[in-house]
Design a protein around this motif. Structure first.
Motif, PDB file in Angstrom:
ATOM      1  N   GLU A  15      32.671  79.008 111.248  1.00 34.45           N
ATOM      2  CA  GLU A  15      31.565  77.890 110.307  1.00 34.45           C
ATOM      3  C   GLU A  15      30.494  77.700 111.152  1.00 34.45           C
ATOM      4  O   GLU A  15      29.424  77.534 110.624  1.00 34.45           O
ATOM      5  CB  GLU A  15      32.609  76.551 110.151  1.00 34.45           C
ATOM      6  CG  GLU A  15      33.418  76.734 108.846  1.00 34.45           C
ATOM      7  CD  GLU A  15      34.515  75.738 108.818  1.00 34.45           C
ATOM      8  OE1 GLU A  15      35.178  75.591 107.693  1.00 34.45           O
ATOM      9  OE2 GLU A  15      34.655  74.997 109.784  1.00 34.45           O
ATOM     10  N   ALA A  50      30.390  75.847 101.756  1.00 33.26           N
ATOM     11  CA  ALA A  50      30.734  74.725 100.871  1.00 33.26           C
ATOM     12  C   ALA A  50      31.805  73.975 101.867  1.00 33.26           C
ATOM     13  O   ALA A  50      31.702  72.671 101.808  1.00 33.26           O
ATOM     14  CB  ALA A  50      31.810  75.334  99.807  1.00 33.26           C
ATOM     15  N   ARG A  51      32.583  74.540 102.677  1.00 29.02           N
ATOM     16  CA  ARG A  51      33.322  73.555 103.724  1.00 29.02           C
ATOM     17  C   ARG A  51      32.275  72.977 104.648  1.00 29.02           C
ATOM     18  O   ARG A  51      32.641  71.718 105.208  1.00 29.02           O
ATOM     19  CB  ARG A  51      34.144  74.520 104.293  1.00 29.02           C
ATOM     20  CG  ARG A  51      35.556  75.017 103.495  1.00 29.02           C
ATOM     21  CD  ARG A  51      36.584  75.521 104.367  1.00 29.02           C
ATOM     22  NE  ARG A  51      36.279  76.811 105.041  1.00 29.02           N
ATOM     23  CZ  ARG A  51      36.347  78.009 104.179  1.00 29.02           C
ATOM     24  NH1 ARG A  51      37.014  77.880 103.066  1.00 29.02           N
ATOM     25  NH2 ARG A  51      36.168  79.035 104.822  1.00 29.02           N
ATOM     26  N   PHE A  78      29.364  71.554 103.946  1.00 28.48           N
ATOM     27  CA  PHE A  78      28.963  70.418 102.959  1.00 28.48           C
ATOM     28  C   PHE A  78      29.831  69.550 103.271  1.00 28.48           C
ATOM     29  O   PHE A  78      29.681  68.335 103.567  1.00 28.48           O
ATOM     30  CB  PHE A  78      28.816  70.986 101.731  1.00 28.48           C
ATOM     31  CG  PHE A  78      27.669  71.880 101.147  1.00 28.48           C
ATOM     32  CD1 PHE A  78      26.513  71.744 101.986  1.00 28.48           C
ATOM     33  CD2 PHE A  78      27.462  72.746 100.093  1.00 28.48           C
ATOM     34  CE1 PHE A  78      25.448  72.615 101.765  1.00 28.48           C
ATOM     35  CE2 PHE A  78      26.537  73.437  99.722  1.00 28.48           C
ATOM     36  CZ  PHE A  78      25.595  73.460 100.738  1.00 28.48           C
ATOM     37  N   SER A  79      31.286  69.697 102.905  1.00 34.26           N
ATOM     38  CA  SER A  79      32.138  68.598 103.147  1.00 34.26           C
ATOM     39  C   SER A  79      32.446  68.171 104.420  1.00 34.26           C
ATOM     40  O   SER A  79      32.264  67.023 104.705  1.00 34.26           O
ATOM     41  CB  SER A  79      33.561  69.283 102.502  1.00 34.26           C
ATOM     42  OG  SER A  79      34.513  68.258 102.657  1.00 34.26           O
ATOM     43  N   LYS A  80      32.362  69.102 105.371  1.00 39.86           N
ATOM     44  CA  LYS A  80      32.784  68.457 106.986  1.00 39.86           C
ATOM     45  C   LYS A  80      31.551  67.627 107.465  1.00 39.86           C
ATOM     46  O   LYS A  80      31.866  66.818 108.216  1.00 39.86           O
ATOM     47  CB  LYS A  80      33.254  69.816 107.719  1.00 39.86           C
ATOM     48  CG  LYS A  80      34.704  70.434 107.276  1.00 39.86           C
ATOM     49  CD  LYS A  80      34.825  71.415 108.187  1.00 39.86           C
ATOM     50  CE  LYS A  80      36.154  72.087 107.820  1.00 39.86           C
ATOM     51  NZ  LYS A  80      36.712  73.166 108.828  1.00 39.86           N
ATOM     52  N   GLY A 123      29.109  66.465 105.584  1.00 43.35           N
ATOM     53  CA  GLY A 123      28.491  65.264 104.909  1.00 43.35           C
ATOM     54  C   GLY A 123      27.224  65.580 104.330  1.00 43.35           C
ATOM     55  O   GLY A 123      26.405  64.804 103.927  1.00 43.35           O
ATOM     56  N   ARG A 148      24.313  67.263 101.716  1.00 48.00           N
ATOM     57  CA  ARG A 148      24.193  67.224 100.234  1.00 48.00           C
ATOM     58  C   ARG A 148      23.739  68.765  99.835  1.00 48.00           C
ATOM     59  O   ARG A 148      24.077  69.078  98.846  1.00 48.00           O
ATOM     60  CB  ARG A 148      22.798  66.209  99.834  1.00 48.00           C
ATOM     61  CG  ARG A 148      22.648  66.138  98.225  1.00 48.00           C
ATOM     62  CD  ARG A 148      21.749  65.138  97.924  1.00 48.00           C
ATOM     63  NE  ARG A 148      21.282  65.124  96.634  1.00 48.00           N
ATOM     64  CZ  ARG A 148      21.788  64.711  95.560  1.00 48.00           C
ATOM     65  NH1 ARG A 148      22.855  63.804  95.815  1.00 48.00           N
ATOM     66  NH2 ARG A 148      21.359  64.759  94.479  1.00 48.00           N
ATOM     67  N   ASP A 149      23.010  69.455 100.600  1.00 49.21           N
ATOM     68  CA  ASP A 149      22.520  70.565 100.110  1.00 49.21           C
ATOM     69  C   ASP A 149      22.178  71.301 101.495  1.00 49.21           C
ATOM     70  O   ASP A 149      22.342  70.939 102.536  1.00 49.21           O
ATOM     71  CB  ASP A 149      21.318  70.671  99.246  1.00 49.21           C
ATOM     72  CG  ASP A 149      20.319  69.701  99.653  1.00 49.21           C
ATOM     73  OD1 ASP A 149      20.145  69.864 100.796  1.00 49.21           O
ATOM     74  OD2 ASP A 149      19.850  69.254  98.782  1.00 49.21           O
TER      75      ASP A 149
END
Length: 218
Positions: free
Chosen positions: A158, A190-191, A193-195, A197, A199-200
């Motif tokens: 990542e 996508a991960r 984005f989540s980890k 925080g 937005r894009d």
């Protein structure tokens, strides 16, 4: 289905010009116009546009404050900032507020329309173009350098993906660079984005610069 756009600019001629330019485009429609930031926030709540074209300099509630309020509401609306290079002092604040990209007011119509479509589709304006240069400029500033340069909780792969996003690569280009499938590259993004925080992708680029994975050009 048409992309629904709200025009927010305190200059009537700018709004009128954009409205006329967009009028003949079948897949984009103007659903409202705002002359102030406060009006943009209200119309974004009422009309729920896909994209707000947001000027930064407006009386009262400025474009940065309006962007922050629109994004904080948690709806689907994204903000695409209208800027000139004279507005650079405010661009980093607009990114922090949640803007998904930037347009320079003298851009060609086709570039403006393409930017609207890109942001409406859930991506962001990164590179080539104004956004990556502006991010690099503001990350270079002393205030940015004082922020912690830590990046915890992500895997080595990542970290590699984040570095390539920070350099402006698309998912397909990342896949080619790392010899993985496009679907796998997309899953890594996508991960992130989540980890993180984020937005894009614009905000992943900021993270890549702030943590030192990507350094501004000299």
């Amino acid at each position: 289905m048409s992309v629904r756009v709200l025009l927010a600019d305190d200059q009537p001629l700018v709004r009128a010009g954009l409205r006329v330019l967009i009028a003949d485009v079948p897949d984009i429609e103007v659903v409202g116009e705002a002359a102030t930031g406060a009006e943009a926030v209200r119309l974004a709540r009422e009309a729920v546009p896909d994209v707000v074209l947001m000027d930064l300099r407006m009386p009262g509630t400025d474009g940065i404050q309006a962007t922050r309020q629109i994004i904080a509401a948690g709806g689907p609306t994204r903000v695409l900032v209208l800027t000139t290079f004279d507005d650079d002092e405010h661009v980093h604040s607009a990114l922090r507020a949640g803007a998904s990209g930037f347009l320079v007011k003298d851009m060609a119509l086709e570039d403006i329309l393409a930017a609207i479509r890109v942001v409406a589709a859930g991506d962001s304006l990164i590179a080539p173009g104004v956004t990556r240069r502006l991010i690099a400029e503001f990350i270079r500033r002393p205030a940015a350098a004082s922020r912690p340069r830590l990046l915890a909780g992500i895997t080595d792969r990542e970290r590699e993906v984040l570095t390539l996003v920070g350099r402006g690569l698309s998912n397909a280009e990342i896949a080619e660079q790392l010899v993985i499938s496009v679907a796998t590259a997309k899953a890594h993004v996508a991960r992130l984005f989540s980890k993180l925080g984020a937005r894009d992708r614009v905000h992943l680029v900021i993270a890549a610069y702030e943590t030192g994975l990507v350094t501004p050009p000299r």
